[in-house]
Design an enzyme around this catalytic site. Structure first.
Site, PDB file in Angstrom:
ATOM      1  N   LYS A  13     130.531 134.266 -96.993  1.00  0.00           N
ATOM      2  CA  LYS A  13     129.986 133.918 -98.314  1.00  0.00           C
ATOM      3  C   LYS A  13     128.770 134.776 -98.593  1.00  0.00           C
ATOM      4  O   LYS A  13     128.123 135.286 -97.675  1.00  0.00           O
ATOM      5  CB  LYS A  13     129.583 132.438 -98.375  1.00  0.00           C
ATOM      6  CG  LYS A  13     128.555 131.948 -97.359  1.00  0.00           C
ATOM      7  CD  LYS A  13     127.097 132.113 -97.700  1.00  0.00           C
ATOM      8  CE  LYS A  13     126.160 131.457 -96.673  1.00  0.00           C
ATOM      9  NZ  LYS A  13     124.775 131.948 -96.759  1.00  0.00           N
ATOM     10  N   GLY A 100     123.472 135.952 -92.542  1.00  0.00           N
ATOM     11  CA  GLY A 100     123.347 135.156 -93.769  1.00  0.00           C
ATOM     12  C   GLY A 100     124.656 135.062 -94.530  1.00  0.00           C
ATOM     13  O   GLY A 100     124.682 134.753 -95.719  1.00  0.00           O
ATOM     14  N   GLY A 104     129.823 131.542 -88.881  1.00  0.00           N
ATOM     15  CA  GLY A 104     130.046 130.412 -87.970  1.00  0.00           C
ATOM     16  C   GLY A 104     130.447 129.160 -88.726  1.00  0.00           C
ATOM     17  O   GLY A 104     131.320 128.398 -88.288  1.00  0.00           O
ATOM     18  N   ASP A 138     126.146 124.519 -94.462  1.00  0.00           N
ATOM     19  CA  ASP A 138     127.008 125.431 -95.220  1.00  0.00           C
ATOM     20  C   ASP A 138     128.498 125.131 -95.039  1.00  0.00           C
ATOM     21  O   ASP A 138     129.328 125.704 -95.737  1.00  0.00           O
ATOM     22  CB  ASP A 138     126.801 126.883 -94.750  1.00  0.00           C
ATOM     23  CG  ASP A 138     125.440 127.438 -95.121  1.00  0.00           C
ATOM     24  OD1 ASP A 138     124.719 126.775 -95.884  1.00  0.00           O
ATOM     25  OD2 ASP A 138     125.122 128.538 -94.639  1.00  0.00           O
TER      26      ASP A 138
HETATM   27  O1  C5P Z   1     122.555 122.953 -91.219  1.00  0.00           O
HETATM   28  P1  C5P Z   1     122.401 124.127 -90.331  1.00  0.00           P
HETATM   29  O2  C5P Z   1     122.723 123.821 -88.895  1.00  0.00           O
HETATM   30  O3  C5P Z   1     123.128 125.347 -90.801  1.00  0.00           O
HETATM   31  O4  C5P Z   1     120.873 124.507 -90.378  1.00  0.00           O
HETATM   32  C1  C5P Z   1     120.256 125.352 -89.440  1.00  0.00           C
HETATM   33  C2  C5P Z   1     118.753 125.248 -89.599  1.00  0.00           C
HETATM   34  O5  C5P Z   1     118.367 125.799 -90.862  1.00  0.00           O
HETATM   35  C3  C5P Z   1     118.231 123.815 -89.633  1.00  0.00           C
HETATM   36  O6  C5P Z   1     117.929 123.365 -88.353  1.00  0.00           O
HETATM   37  C4  C5P Z   1     116.967 123.947 -90.469  1.00  0.00           C
HETATM   38  O7  C5P Z   1     115.925 124.505 -89.707  1.00  0.00           O
HETATM   39  C5  C5P Z   1     117.359 125.012 -91.478  1.00  0.00           C
HETATM   40  N1  C5P Z   1     117.872 124.462 -92.734  1.00  0.00           N
HETATM   41  C6  C5P Z   1     117.003 123.843 -93.614  1.00  0.00           C
HETATM   42  N2  C5P Z   1     117.459 123.371 -94.810  1.00  0.00           N
HETATM   43  C7  C5P Z   1     118.757 123.529 -95.151  1.00  0.00           C
HETATM   44  C8  C5P Z   1     119.654 124.183 -94.286  1.00  0.00           C
HETATM   45  C9  C5P Z   1     119.174 124.628 -93.080  1.00  0.00           C
HETATM   46  O8  C5P Z   1     115.805 123.705 -93.318  1.00  0.00           O
HETATM   47  N3  C5P Z   1     119.163 123.107 -96.347  1.00  0.00           N
END
Ligand code: C5P
Length: 278
Positions: A13, A100, A104, A138
């Protein structure tokens, strides 16, 4: 079931628009983002296995143990369904890690769907979305694909049926950016000032000029400070007229394909450029 049904493309994405609104008490951030699925994709296959959950991958950089979201997705689905059947996944990795581009997360969404198919479980939208949100912010987007507005921490997904994204080219630097580090680098910076409306209007027009003008990524300045090579590349692309924007927390940078010319290629010399030729 045919091998074809047990294989899925897991697309990358790009975030065409990404505003971060605030840090939440749970440590995540509320955001407003427009996600677009891209032609660049991993491929994931599933095959039966007695009881174990196994992953093999053609990229030695990818962990194939319990850290991998494919195995975590399969384990979560199995737990939800209350079954013990195993699975063997084969992952053909094409999406760079730490770029980005959600590779994964996309693999995890594909693993949920393939697990349902192999184990004869219904691909029920609400259940899959709930499991996806537990795997990562995501992941729910990748159950939809296309172009979607994503809110909350990313898991509230609204498909944008009339959006017309221009064809995109991607600069894929060899360095990665850590997403938690990028979120941490937002601390103390202004957040939330950019409304998404003008971007959505640009997207329904489909005009690459308007899309490039209204596109936005709140992470850019913070990540440019964290990773000076990112700033240098971005500035070189701007000077060359590419109309570049970072995707997610970087390091990948997208630009409408129509702005890629000899000057842009020169600005991106030494960097993998995807989608510029086809
Ligand atoms: O949800 P995900 O595991 O992809 O998020 C990885 C890290 O990115 C989280 O631990 C957090 O630090 C940050 N994050 C965030 N706010 C979001 C998505 C991710 O702070 N909306």
């Amino acid at each position: 079931m045919s091998a074809r049904e047990l294989t899925l493309a897991a697309p990358a994405k790009a975030n065409l628009f990404l505003e971060v609104l605030r840090r939440r008490p749970d440590g995540f951030h509320d955001l407003v983002s427009v996600f677009a699925a891209l032609p660049l994709a991993d491929r994931l296959e599933i095959a039966p296995e007695e009881e174990a959950l196994v992953l093999v991958c053609d990229d030695p950089e990818v962990p194939v143990d319990g850290r991998n979201l494919v195995l975590r997705a399969a384990a979560l689905l199995r737990e939800e369904a209350g079954i013990r059947a195993g699975a063997r996944f084969r992952l053909h990795k094409r999406i760079p890690i730490g770029g980005g581009l959600g590779g994964g997360s996309s693999d995890a969404a594909a693993a949920l769907r393939l697990g349902c198919r192999l184990w004869g479980l219904p691909e029920e939208a609400d259940t899959l979305s709930r499991l996806a949100a537990r795997l990562g912010s995501d992941v729910p987007f990748f159950l939809h694909g296309g172009i979607c507005l994503c809110e909350g921490r990313g898991e509230i997904v609204t498909p944008l049926a009339d959006a017309k994204a221009p064809a995109l080219a991607l600069a894929l630097p060899p360095w990665g950016v850590s997403t938690p580090a990028a979120y941490a680098a937002l601390a103390g910076r202004p957040l939330g000032g950019r409304p998404v409306g003008p971007f959505l209007r640009a997207l329904s027009s489909g005009d690459p000029e308007a899309v490039a003008r209204e596109a936005f990524n709140r992470f850019e300045e913070a990540v440019f400070d964290l990773e000076p090579r990112e700033r240098t590349l971005h500035e070189a692309l701007v000077r060359a007229g590419a109309r570049p924007r970072m995707s997610g927390s970087g390091s990948s940078i997208w630009m409408p394909k129509r702005f890629v010319d000899a000057r842009v290629r020169e600005a991106a010399a030494g960097i993998r450029l995807e989608g510029a030729d086809d």
